[in-house]
Scaffold this motif. Structure first.
Motif, mmCIF file in Angstrom:
data_model
loop_
_atom_site.group_PDB
_atom_site.id
_atom_site.type_symbol
_atom_site.label_atom_id
_atom_site.label_comp_id
_atom_site.label_asym_id
_atom_site.label_seq_id
_atom_site.Cartn_x
_atom_site.Cartn_y
_atom_site.Cartn_z
ATOM 1 N N MET A 124 0.853 -1.186 0.000
ATOM 2 C CA MET A 124 0.000 0.000 0.000
ATOM 3 C C MET A 124 0.890 1.238 0.000
ATOM 4 S SD MET A 124 -3.162 0.528 -0.356
ATOM 5 C CE MET A 124 -4.548 1.597 -0.081
ATOM 6 N N TYR B 195 1.077 5.706 1.404
ATOM 7 C CA TYR B 195 0.451 6.889 1.974
ATOM 8 C C TYR B 195 1.208 8.113 1.477
ATOM 9 C CZ TYR B 195 -1.717 10.080 5.314
ATOM 10 O OH TYR B 195 -2.414 11.127 5.889
ATOM 11 N N GLU C 127 -3.381 4.683 1.778
ATOM 12 C CA GLU C 127 -4.032 4.336 3.044
ATOM 13 C C GLU C 127 -4.337 5.625 3.807
ATOM 14 O OE1 GLU C 127 -6.161 2.387 4.861
ATOM 15 O OE2 GLU C 127 -4.844 0.858 4.010
ATOM 16 N N THR D 242 -0.591 6.594 10.687
ATOM 17 C CA THR D 242 -0.824 5.615 9.635
ATOM 18 C C THR D 242 0.147 4.445 9.770
ATOM 19 O OG1 THR D 242 -1.542 7.402 8.184
ATOM 20 C CG2 THR D 242 -1.004 5.307 7.141
ATOM 21 N N ASN E 94 -1.074 0.515 10.117
ATOM 22 C CA ASN E 94 -1.077 -0.282 8.900
ATOM 23 C C ASN E 94 0.349 -0.644 8.495
ATOM 24 O OD1 ASN E 94 -1.262 -1.088 6.055
ATOM 25 N ND2 ASN E 94 -3.382 -0.391 6.193
#
Length: 243
Positions: A1, A3, A152, A184, A188
């Motif tokens: 993922m 960010y 995310e 974050t 995650n």
């Protein structure tokens, strides 16, 4: 993922991205997700990417090659007259790359999708910030929506919503963004350090400070520890629920 956050201030733009990519819990890698183009005195652009790595790398490679190809028919980020046209060019490139992997046009498999944040300034216009979708359309940041997130987004959004102030300094903006990234990161595992930070000051028409923030960076450690302790202290200060 992924960010990534792009923040608009009165002073300019602050952009930050993580560097983790993963294709499963046992296949974690580090790749930069922030890319820049610059002609000092004329234009400065920053692009951040989230989504399929092959898609985003292809988009960046195409955009980069066009800036170095003279006499070609395809426009480049060094030739477009405005940030709006730059956003259109990036969006069209993203759409074309995704379509190349699709069975039919826009019915691209979601696994090939990507979302981008483009920010910067071209001489003759103001700094602008765009969120570009895999379908090839985009929206622009403004007074009501002064920042964009991709990847995310949910864990780091509350601090941005509560702490954002258009008049704040670059230094305070970086602090707020690091708290957002730390939140974050804690929530995650698919988001990871190091973080890439890019500053752009309005009307400078050249890229400002570019910093990579490593996990052992003393300031980030202070932010991470201090934010955790501050949250615990704030929670303890609130009255307990009564049955």
């Amino acid at each position: 993922m992924t960010y990534c956050v792009g923040l608009m201030l009165e002073r300019g733009l602050v952009m930050m991205s993580d560097t983790r990519t993963n294709a499963g819990v046992d296949n974690v890698s580090t790749f930069g997700k922030m890319f820049t183009w610059e002609k000092p005195g004329e234009r400065a652009l920053v692009l951040m990417t989230a989504g399929n790595l092959a898609t985003t790398q292809s988009v960046v490679s195409i955009l980069d090659e066009r800036t170095k190809a003279h006499g070609e028919r395809d426009p480049s980020l060094f030739e477009v007259p405005s940030m709006f046209q730059a956003a259109r060019l990036v969006a069209a490139t993203l759409k074309d790359v995704i379509a190349a992997h699709a069975d039919a046009g826009q019915r691209a498999d979601a696994s090939f999708n990507a979302t981008l944040i483009l920010g910067g300034q071209i001489k003759g216009g103001a700094p602008r910030l765009f969120l570009i979708y895999p379908e090839g359309n985009f929206i622009e940041a403004g007074v009501d929506t002064p920042f964009f997130q991709i990847g995310e987004t949910k864990y780091g959004r509350p601090i941005l919503v509560r702490a954002y102030d258009a008049a704040m300094s670059f230094e305070k903006a970086v602090k707020v963004m690091l708290v957002s990234f730390d939140s974050t990161l804690k929530a995650n595992l698919s988001v990871g350090m190091p973080f890439d930070l890019q500053i752009y000051e309005t009307d400078s028409l050249q890229l400002g400070r570019r910093i990579r923030i490593d996990p052992q960076a003393p300031y980030f450690e202070r932010i991470s520890t201090g934010w955790g302790e501050a949250l615990k202290s704030a929670l303890d200060s609130l009255p307990d629920f009564e049955f």
